[in-house]
Design a protein around this motif. Structure first.
Motif, PDB file in Angstrom:
ATOM      1  N   UNK A  61      13.808   0.269 -12.751  1.00 20.81           N
ATOM      2  CA  UNK A  61      15.013   0.994 -12.353  1.00 20.81           C
ATOM      3  C   UNK A  61      15.457   0.429 -11.017  1.00 20.81           C
ATOM      4  N   UNK A  62      16.762   0.497 -10.757  1.00 17.98           N
ATOM      5  CA  UNK A  62      17.272   0.013  -9.478  1.00 17.98           C
ATOM      6  C   UNK A  62      16.673   0.835  -8.342  1.00 17.98           C
ATOM      7  N   UNK A  92      11.975   5.686  -2.714  1.00 16.66           N
ATOM      8  CA  UNK A  92      11.695   5.382  -4.115  1.00 16.66           C
ATOM      9  C   UNK A  92      11.821   6.602  -5.038  1.00 16.66           C
ATOM     10  N   UNK A  93      12.319   7.723  -4.528  1.00  8.92           N
ATOM     11  CA  UNK A  93      12.471   8.895  -5.397  1.00  8.92           C
ATOM     12  C   UNK A  93      13.507   8.640  -6.486  1.00  8.92           C
ATOM     13  N   UNK A  94      14.569   7.873  -6.159  1.00  8.33           N
ATOM     14  CA  UNK A  94      15.601   7.613  -7.157  1.00  8.33           C
ATOM     15  C   UNK A  94      15.066   6.790  -8.334  1.00  8.33           C
ATOM     16  N   UNK A  95      14.466   5.597  -8.103  1.00  7.60           N
ATOM     17  CA  UNK A  95      14.002   4.823  -9.273  1.00  7.60           C
ATOM     18  C   UNK A  95      12.901   5.523 -10.047  1.00  7.60           C
ATOM     19  N   UNK A 142       0.830  -1.195   0.000  1.00  4.89           N
ATOM     20  CA  UNK A 142       0.000   0.000   0.000  1.00  4.89           C
ATOM     21  C   UNK A 142       0.868   1.251   0.000  1.00  4.89           C
ATOM     22  N   UNK A 143       1.965   1.226   0.779  1.00  5.25           N
ATOM     23  CA  UNK A 143       2.864   2.361   0.854  1.00  5.25           C
ATOM     24  C   UNK A 143       3.530   2.621  -0.498  1.00  5.25           C
ATOM     25  N   UNK A 144       3.967   1.553  -1.162  1.00  2.43           N
ATOM     26  CA  UNK A 144       4.581   1.689  -2.485  1.00  2.43           C
ATOM     27  C   UNK A 144       3.591   2.309  -3.467  1.00  2.43           C
ATOM     28  N   UNK A 145       2.338   1.821  -3.408  1.00  2.00           N
ATOM     29  CA  UNK A 145       1.311   2.331  -4.316  1.00  2.00           C
ATOM     30  C   UNK A 145       1.065   3.823  -4.088  1.00  2.00           C
ATOM     31  N   UNK A 168      14.554  -4.109  -7.676  1.00  2.00           N
ATOM     32  CA  UNK A 168      14.173  -3.258  -8.791  1.00  2.00           C
ATOM     33  C   UNK A 168      12.760  -2.730  -8.583  1.00  2.00           C
ATOM     34  N   UNK A 169      12.571  -1.478  -8.936  1.00  2.00           N
ATOM     35  CA  UNK A 169      11.267  -0.832  -8.929  1.00  2.00           C
ATOM     36  C   UNK A 169      10.680  -0.993 -10.328  1.00  2.00           C
TER      37      UNK A 169
END
Length: 243
Positions: A46-47, A66-69, A8-11, A135-136
């Motif tokens: 992306x990594x 997750x800002x980088x990927x 849920x957090x990823x979403x 990987x994202x």
């Protein structure tokens, strides 16, 4: 429960950063690949973490999760969509040791997407986020406008030759490494095609390519590797006037 909260957090993070308003079921990794004439759809990744020791890794410290990927994906996808929708122009100078000429190759978009998200009504949409092997991942969708469909049909109907190439790029460079791999794939495809066509080594070759299939991106021996399939449109072949 913990896994559910993580998903849920990823979403939620993905929704907030992309702000594309079209997330949802979208498809799965094993979904059948549809025709790309009207609707383009492919997975991208992306990594999760920046390559250790790079400036991107330094900048990522303390950044939102997750800002980088997500930033890498938002750089990569418009570049690939431009290759699929409008194509890339290339300039190729073969190396020639006897003349002291070093190899040079460059690609530039025939036409850029206006702001990385929209162009002529077409919109890039992202959906179905999942994390796997650090990987994202997500799915990318782009529906061509009528004008963009006409561009594709024109390329495919003029008996343009088809060429294929595999290219490699520096993993530590992030998006620039992916662009490097794509450029390497175009160069290898163009070079192999013209080697069978031109008897004497030319001074310079120009032309354009349009991606005719969705790209396949992976990692091989610590480098980005990308497989690309193109239509080729001839430009010019400039010969040396004297030895």
């Amino acid at each position: 429960m913990e896994k559910h909260l993580q998903r849920l957090r990823i979403f939620l993070v993905f929704t907030l950063i992309f702000c594309c308003g079209a997330l949802g079921s979208g498809g799965s990794l094993f979904a059948q690949t549809p025709s790309i004439v009207r609707h383009i759809r492919f997975p991208i990744w992306a990594e999760v973490d920046a390559y250790p020791g790079t400036q991107a890794a330094v900048d990522d410290v303390g950044a939102e999760e997750f800002s980088y990927p997500i930033a890498r994906i938002k750089e990569t996808v418009p570049f690939l969509i431009e290759g699929l929708v409008y194509g890339w122009r290339f300039t190729y100078v073969p190396s020639d040791k006897t003349r002291g000429v070093e190899e040079y190759f460059e690609i530039v978009p025939v036409q850029k997407l206006s702001d990385g998200q929209k162009n002529d009504g077409g919109t890039i949409e992202y959906s179905s986020v999942w994390i796997e092997n650090n990987r994202f991942n997500c799915w990318v969708d782009f529906t061509r406008t009528d004008h963009q469909v006409q561009i594709y049909n024109l390329w495919s109907s003029i008996q343009n030759p088809t060429i294929q190439g595999r290219g490699y790029g520096d993993l530590s460079k992030g998006f620039e490494g992916i662009k490097e791999a794509a450029q390497d794939a175009v160069k290898n495809a163009v070079r192999d095609y013209y080697r069978n066509l031109v008897k004497n080594k030319p001074k310079e070759i120009t032309g354009s390519v349009l991606l005719r299939k969705t790209p396949l991106l992976g990692i091989d021996s610590g480098r980005y590797v990308i497989n690309l399939d193109f239509f080729l449109e001839w430009g010019t072949i400039e010969e040396y006037t004297q030895f």
